[in-house]
Write a protein that holds these residues in place. Structure first.
Motif, PDB file in Angstrom:
ATOM      1  N   VAL A  95       7.934  -0.100   2.268  1.00 31.94           N
ATOM      2  CA  VAL A  95       6.976  -0.470   1.217  1.00 31.94           C
ATOM      3  C   VAL A  95       7.681  -0.549  -0.133  1.00 31.94           C
ATOM      4  CG1 VAL A  95       4.928   0.291  -0.038  1.00 31.94           C
ATOM      5  CG2 VAL A  95       4.989   0.459   2.459  1.00 31.94           C
ATOM      6  N   HIS A  96       8.535   0.422  -0.422  1.00 32.84           N
ATOM      7  CA  HIS A  96       9.222   0.517  -1.705  1.00 32.84           C
ATOM      8  C   HIS A  96      10.058  -0.725  -1.974  1.00 32.84           C
ATOM      9  CE1 HIS A  96      10.161   3.159  -5.052  1.00 32.84           C
ATOM     10  NE2 HIS A  96      11.445   2.878  -4.929  1.00 32.84           N
ATOM     11  N   GLU A  97      10.925  -1.072  -1.046  1.00 29.81           N
ATOM     12  CA  GLU A  97      11.825  -2.199  -1.273  1.00 29.81           C
ATOM     13  C   GLU A  97      11.070  -3.527  -1.291  1.00 29.81           C
ATOM     14  OE1 GLU A  97      14.631  -1.954   1.916  1.00 29.81           O
ATOM     15  OE2 GLU A  97      13.302  -2.903   3.382  1.00 29.81           O
ATOM     16  N   THR A  98      10.019  -3.637  -0.477  1.00 34.52           N
ATOM     17  CA  THR A  98       9.296  -4.904  -0.393  1.00 34.52           C
ATOM     18  C   THR A  98       8.523  -5.192  -1.675  1.00 34.52           C
ATOM     19  OG1 THR A  98       9.049  -4.607   1.999  1.00 34.52           O
ATOM     20  CG2 THR A  98       7.635  -6.237   0.935  1.00 34.52           C
ATOM     21  N   LEU A  99       7.707  -4.245  -2.118  1.00 34.24           N
ATOM     22  CA  LEU A  99       6.860  -4.501  -3.283  1.00 34.24           C
ATOM     23  C   LEU A  99       7.671  -4.589  -4.571  1.00 34.24           C
ATOM     24  CD1 LEU A  99       3.649  -2.430  -2.497  1.00 34.24           C
ATOM     25  CD2 LEU A  99       4.178  -4.820  -2.029  1.00 34.24           C
ATOM     26  N   LEU A 100       8.735  -3.789  -4.694  1.00 38.44           N
ATOM     27  CA  LEU A 100       9.604  -3.916  -5.865  1.00 38.44           C
ATOM     28  C   LEU A 100      10.228  -5.307  -5.934  1.00 38.44           C
ATOM     29  CD1 LEU A 100      11.458  -0.469  -6.037  1.00 38.44           C
ATOM     30  CD2 LEU A 100       9.860  -1.407  -7.724  1.00 38.44           C
ATOM     31  N   SER A 101      10.633  -5.836  -4.795  1.00 37.12           N
ATOM     32  CA  SER A 101      11.249  -7.167  -4.754  1.00 37.12           C
ATOM     33  C   SER A 101      10.246  -8.247  -5.132  1.00 37.12           C
ATOM     34  CB  SER A 101      11.814  -7.443  -3.359  1.00 37.12           C
ATOM     35  OG  SER A 101      12.790  -6.485  -2.993  1.00 37.12           O
TER      36      SER A 101
END
Length: 478
Positions: free
Chosen positions: A433-439
């Motif tokens: 979730v962290h890497e996806t939404l930040l991207s």
């Protein structure tokens, strides 16, 4: 009585007679001693400062100091004293910026029948003073819709079908607006899940829990994974990619979040590795572009086409000069070389001129490396310059390449702030979730798109796509 400069000791003016040669020498010795004490005190204070701001401090940490020093370089007579407490604002001589006046949705006539002072009735208005007021409507309560999904059975093949609707999710009881706002509240507004639940209840009367906020945020991440992979593919085809990494915790254990940034795309990758396998996985082992990076060993292990960051090496050179006097001329020469190269590249150089400039600059760096210095910070600095000798001057031959990695360092600011708030990611699902939404958020900002509209679109489109394919629940941890 004639006033004398405060910087000169008053004891120099205690006698009206001309000082003798011995007295002058004595005073010069005293001043030299005092000057040496000030030097030692300055050295101690700067050494203490290095505990807080080391050579790897990013440029943003020094921005306020640089602005203060640059503002003090001008003529003091032209500077007016600040009366606003030092807050930023429009500089003298700059035209003001005004907001565009919106078109009113309605007009209300505000009238008065009589004089509030004496009670005399008014005949007619003497004029109108319009005032535009922008206001948000009161938050609306949630709309609850029941979708009666009909089931069908094919008489020819026996297949069973359930009718679908684009606004009816295949899972959960919350629509795309709710889950998009939950994801933005978490990753754009940096609210804890408990506060997100409170916000929905206070504004909309929607019964929401922290667990509901987490699952809604995860749904957006899963829905946006296809676009996340599209961002990765765009970065793999880029000519220049800025790469950097910083630490993050996974269930209390050390992990790393990497950023891969171009002009229009930013990709974050959370992995337990800090090695060259991560850029090889993200960019591909046959990546043909230029990687702009710092001096971490993973980068030359991945690619030979690098541009080492000059901001890093200049900060390290300045730090070494503070610790060893032998480093002062090296830092000065290195900074002068960088400024000269930047000035020279402002003109439109031919390919041959760039190649010649690159050769001259390399000889300058080689002459620095050949200097004989005692062991210590300066020797370490020269070793770093020598180790990256093939990668300091790539930007001269490739105009699209930046000599610094500021773009990647800026991209890491948001994850660093979130790291201070959330502390640790719990598991692979949290990293996903962290890497996806930040991207997705970073790329939306780069391309000037509205994140809320994009998150709604992603969630709505995914409901149709997910019926035909399965979206992975977790990401590989590398």
């Amino acid at each position: 009585m004639v006033s004398r400069p405060e910087t000169i000791p008053s004891r120099l003016f205690m006698t009206s007679s001309e000082p003798t040669k011995e007295e002058i020498l004595e005073r010069l010795v005293a001043l030299e001693k005092e000057n040496e004490e000030l030097r030692e005190e300055n050295k101690r204070l700067r050494a203490k400062l290095r505990w807080y701001e080391g050579p790897h401090t990013p440029p943003s940490k020094d921005q306020s100091d640089q602005e203060e020093s640059s503002s003090s370089d001008g003529d003091e007579d032209d500077e007016q004293p600040r009366t606003d407490g030092g807050t930023p604002g429009r500089k003298s001589g700059h035209d003001p910026e005004w907001r565009d006046a919106p078109d009113p949705d309605q007009e209300i006539e505000v009238t008065c029948d009589c004089c509030p002072d004496c009670g005399e009735a008014f005949d007619e208005s003497a004029g109108v003073s319009p005032r535009l007021v922008e206001e948000l409507p009161d938050p609306q309560p949630p709309e609850v819709t029941q979708y009666n999904r009909h089931h069908y059975e094919c008489h020819s093949c026996g297949a069973e079908t359930v009718a679908s609707h684009p606004d009816c999710p295949d899972e959960g009881q919350f629509g795309v607006n709710v889950i998009a706002q939950a994801a933005l509240s978490r990753y754009d507004h940096r609210l804890p899940y408990r506060k997100i639940a409170d916000r929905f209840e206070q504004l909309h009367g929607l019964e929401f829990t922290g667990a509901s906020a987490w699952h809604a945020t995860e749904r957006v991440a899963r829905a946006g994974r296809c676009e996340y992979e599209q961002i990765r593919r765009q970065i793999q085809q880029a000519d220049v990619v800025h790469v950097d990494e910083t630490g993050i915790k996974r269930d209390g254990e050390q992990a790393w979040i990497w950023t891969f940034t171009t002009e229009e795309h930013t990709l974050y990758v959370a992995r337990e590795s800090r090695g060259s396998d991560v850029p090889a996985e993200v960019l591909g082992e046959d990546f043909a572009g230029t990687v702009v990076c710092d001096g971490w060993t993973a980068y030359p292990a991945f690619s030979s086409n690098l541009q080492r960051c000059w901001a890093h090496i200049l900060r390290e050179a300045e730090d070494a000069a503070e610790k060893q006097t032998e480093g002062e001329p090296i830092y000065r020469a290195l900074k002068q070389l960088y400024v000269a190269l930047q000035t020279r590249l402002e003109s439109d150089l031919t390919v041959r001129e760039r190649a010649e400039l690159q050769r001259v600059a390399r000889r300058e760096l080689e002459s620095l490396i050949e200097r004989s210095v005692p062991d210590g910070p300066v020797a370490t600095l020269l070793g770093k310059i020598e180790g990256g000798l093939d990668h300091w001057l790539t930007f001269i031959g490739e105009p699209a390449v930046s000599p610094t990695n500021n773009a990647a360092e800026n991209a890491l600011r948001e994850p660093v702030v979130l790291r201070k708030i959330i502390g640790t990611l719990r598991n692979d699902r949290g990293m996903f979730v962290h890497e996806t939404l930040l991207s997705l958020l970073a790329t939306c900002r780069q391309q000037g798109r509205n994140p809320y509209d994009e998150f709604k679109r992603i969630a709505r489109n995914n409901e149709m796509i997910s019926r035909a394919q399965t979206v992975p629940a977790v990401a590989s941890s590398g």
